[in-house]
Design a protein around this motif. Structure first.
Motif, PDB file in Angstrom:
ATOM      1  N   SER A 158      -4.011 -47.298  16.544  1.00  0.00           N
ATOM      2  CA  SER A 158      -3.148 -48.659  16.002  1.00  0.00           C
ATOM      3  C   SER A 158      -2.585 -49.273  17.080  1.00  0.00           C
ATOM      4  CB  SER A 158      -1.597 -48.067  15.564  1.00  0.00           C
ATOM      5  OG  SER A 158      -1.536 -47.116  14.716  1.00  0.00           O
ATOM      6  N   ALA A 159      -1.925 -50.526  16.860  1.00  0.00           N
ATOM      7  CA  ALA A 159      -1.195 -51.500  17.950  1.00  0.00           C
ATOM      8  C   ALA A 159      -0.034 -51.097  18.477  1.00  0.00           C
ATOM      9  CB  ALA A 159      -1.533 -53.117  16.949  1.00  0.00           C
ATOM     10  N   THR A 182       1.828 -55.876  15.535  1.00  0.00           N
ATOM     11  CA  THR A 182       1.473 -56.459  14.530  1.00  0.00           C
ATOM     12  C   THR A 182       2.901 -56.785  13.648  1.00  0.00           C
ATOM     13  OG1 THR A 182       0.380 -53.921  13.604  1.00  0.00           O
ATOM     14  CG2 THR A 182       0.268 -55.706  11.938  1.00  0.00           C
ATOM     15  N   GLU A 220      -5.343 -53.606  17.066  1.00  0.00           N
ATOM     16  CA  GLU A 220      -5.497 -52.863  17.446  1.00  0.00           C
ATOM     17  C   GLU A 220      -6.863 -53.399  18.180  1.00  0.00           C
ATOM     18  OE1 GLU A 220      -3.513 -52.831  14.452  1.00  0.00           O
ATOM     19  OE2 GLU A 220      -2.597 -51.425  14.034  1.00  0.00           O
ATOM     20  N   PHE A 251      -6.653 -49.232  10.894  1.00  0.00           N
ATOM     21  CA  PHE A 251      -5.881 -50.544  10.093  1.00  0.00           C
ATOM     22  C   PHE A 251      -6.864 -51.499   9.738  1.00  0.00           C
ATOM     23  CE2 PHE A 251      -3.247 -54.297  10.489  1.00  0.00           C
ATOM     24  CZ  PHE A 251      -2.637 -54.039   9.446  1.00  0.00           C
ATOM     25  N   ARG A 268      -0.216 -52.073   5.709  1.00  0.00           N
ATOM     26  CA  ARG A 268       1.352 -51.576   6.506  1.00  0.00           C
ATOM     27  C   ARG A 268       0.830 -49.464   6.988  1.00  0.00           C
ATOM     28  NH1 ARG A 268       4.027 -55.180   9.347  1.00  0.00           N
ATOM     29  NH2 ARG A 268       3.607 -53.935  10.773  1.00  0.00           N
ATOM     30  N   GLY A 269       0.693 -49.465   8.008  1.00  0.00           N
ATOM     31  CA  GLY A 269       1.059 -47.952   8.204  1.00  0.00           C
ATOM     32  C   GLY A 269      -0.616 -47.471   7.943  1.00  0.00           C
ATOM     33  N   GLY A 270      -1.689 -48.432   7.915  1.00  0.00           N
ATOM     34  CA  GLY A 270      -3.172 -48.197   7.816  1.00  0.00           C
ATOM     35  C   GLY A 270      -3.950 -46.906   8.558  1.00  0.00           C
ATOM     36  N   SER A 271      -3.552 -47.168  10.370  1.00  0.00           N
ATOM     37  CA  SER A 271      -4.296 -46.655  10.949  1.00  0.00           C
ATOM     38  C   SER A 271      -3.929 -45.028  10.233  1.00  0.00           C
ATOM     39  CB  SER A 271      -3.585 -47.259  12.259  1.00  0.00           C
ATOM     40  OG  SER A 271      -3.602 -47.847  12.366  1.00  0.00           O
TER      41      SER A 271
HETATM   42  N1  ASP Z   1      -0.351 -51.341  13.243  1.00  0.00           N
HETATM   43  C1  ASP Z   1      -0.473 -51.258  11.508  1.00  0.00           C
HETATM   44  C2  ASP Z   1       0.688 -51.213  11.467  1.00  0.00           C
HETATM   45  O1  ASP Z   1       1.834 -51.721  12.170  1.00  0.00           O
HETATM   46  C3  ASP Z   1      -1.489 -50.350  11.419  1.00  0.00           C
HETATM   47  C4  ASP Z   1      -0.879 -48.964  11.836  1.00  0.00           C
HETATM   48  O2  ASP Z   1      -0.178 -48.692  13.030  1.00  0.00           O
HETATM   49  O3  ASP Z   1      -0.743 -48.010  11.156  1.00  0.00           O
HETATM   50  O4  ASP Z   1       1.213 -51.547  10.109  1.00  0.00           O
END
Ligand code: ASP
Ligand code: ADP
Ligand code: MG
Length: 420
Positions: free
Chosen positions: A41-42, A47, A74, A136, A151-154
């Protein structure tokens, strides 16, 4: 020898020191002879900052350019981790979505992965190199534009890469050491679940437990990927490397229901504060009205979740309450206003100060009374229920946001989930 996908979330790669910690986890697996693809992730907060810049530049931004900006977080962590791994003496390189490629739909900002080509990565793994992959993001093949997965896509990137590599396990490293009966930051008495079924994890995720992105669980369930949720903050030396067929259970394993021996009726409680409630007052109680309300919302791509229609005491008009994502509230109100003529005269009230609390458990399939117990417990605390929705393995209620934490704690306790 195992093929392992390791995913590290934002707090796990928050600075270079933490990236070194991640690299030690990776090295442990490589030293044991495993082939490793890492998805990152970042850095935490990045993000959010990128999204804020885009919104500042223009609230009505071009979604393709939004993706060009937010996908960059990322890219930084993937490069940094590859550099740190190389410094440790490992062979490693970074991969961006388009280089693999990870192909996606054209729904910029919340694209779906449509295809992952595992060929190139596989060749590099076979040559003893660690693949460090940007989570992501992917590429929309027709227009050849960067796309992000929501969001949360990683998490979803990691599971998709695991499918493409036919990996033995997809380890999701985060800042908690597993999936808990509820968010451990809200309820300190929450307990780690050694195992959870795909179905329950899917409900937990979609009902607000952000520990895994919903789509990652859908994908894992579809392809039967073994997913573990682990903490990256356990010292790397204190964990043993992955051994196929002898997966150590130190976090939570997401798996098939029949692998779970002892099943509670309720396994978890989820909450979500990102919904808003709309009440349409005094609409005509006659056939076709619901279609005229929800049709235009569907046409505008606005998802409606819970719906309650009151009985019409006078037989003529009724009230209708439903929920939409809070971010969609202004748009939903606009759509309703535009459809006012079709729907017929109405007043509308709306509020984003609501929370959805859900109890989840596959055991509900064979147990009566779970809902009654929930309603009574909330009533005893003086918490009013605004809307209810159920499925075979969950019950959700909408309540005033101010009571969200009290409700979660109360339910966690009455279903026997509190740690001793
Ligand atoms: N960096 C992206 C987010 O904050 C993806 C992730 O962290 O999964 O949503
Ligand atoms: P990452 O950055 O590693 O992807 P996230 O912040 O997306 O991490 O997800 C981890 C967080 O999910 C935890 O810090 C925790 O507060 C939250 N969470 C919510 N519900 C649960 C749950 N049932 N079990 C564990 N964590 C949960
Ligand atoms: Mg996450």
């Amino acid at each position: 020898m195992a093929v392992v996908v390791m995913k590290f979330g934002g707090t796990s790669v928050a600075d270079v020191e933490r990236i070194r910690n991640v690299a030690r986890h990776v090295k442990r697996e490589v030293d044991a002879g495993n082939k490793v693809a890492v998805v990152v992730s970042a850095m935490s907060g990045t993000t959010n900052q990128l999204v804020a810049w885009v919104r500042d530049a223009n609230p009505l931004y071009d979604a393709r350019e939004y993706d060009a900006v937010v996908a960059s977080g990322e890219q930084i962590t993937a490069g940094l981790l590859a550099i740190v791994l190389q410094k440790m003496g490992l062979k490693a390189r970074s991969w961006q979505g388009w280089q693999i490629p990870i192909e996606t739909s054209d729904a910029h900002g919340s694209a779906r992965i449509t295809k992952v080509d595992g060929e190139a990565i596989r060749r590099h793994l076979d040559a003893g190199e660690v693949a460090v992959i940007t989570g992501f993001q992917g590429i929309e093949p027709k227009a050849q534009r960067l796309a992000t997965l929501g969001r949360g896509g990683s998490d979803t990137s990691a599971v998709a890469v695991a499918v493409a590599l036919r990996a033995d396990v997809c380890d999701i490293y985060t800042d908690v050491d597993g999936v808990y009966t509820t968010d451990p930051r809200i309820v300190p008495k929450a307990q780690r679940l050694p195992k959870i079924s795909y179905e329950e994890m899917l409900e937990m995720a979609s009902l607000g437990s952000k520990v895994l992105q919903t789509r990652s669980v859908e994908l894992a369930m579809l392809y039967r990927v073994r997913v573990r949720v682990l903490s990256s903050f356990v010292p790397p030396e204190k964990m043993s490397p992955v051994v196929v067929d002898r997966l150590e259970n130190i976090g939570t394993i997401v798996t098939d229901e029949d692998e779970i021996v002892e099943q509670q009726v309720v396994s978890g409680i989820a909450y979500a504060k990102d919904e808003a409630k709309i009440t349409i007052l005094k609409v005509a109680d006659k056939p076709g009205v619901a279609a005229r309300i929800f049709g235009p919302l569907a046409d505008a791509n606005i998802n409606v979740d819970m719906i309650v229609q009151n009985v019409a005491p006078d037989g003529k008009s009724t009230d209708m309450t439903f929920t939409v994502q809070a971010t969609e509230l202004p748009r939903a109100l606009e759509v309703l206003k535009a459809a006012e003529k079709d729907i017929g005269l109405f007043d509308v009230q709306s509020s984003a100060d609501v929370a959805k609390i859900s109890v989840i458990g596959v055991g509900m399939r064979s147990h009566a009374g779970v809902a009654a117990q929930m309603f009574k417990a909330l009533a005893d605390k003086g918490i009013n229920i605004l809307a209810i929705s159920t499925s075979e393995i969950k019950i959700s209620v909408l309540i005033d946001a101010a009571y969200a934490e009290l409700a979660v704690r109360t339910l966690h306790s009455i279903y026997g989930l509190d740690a001793a």
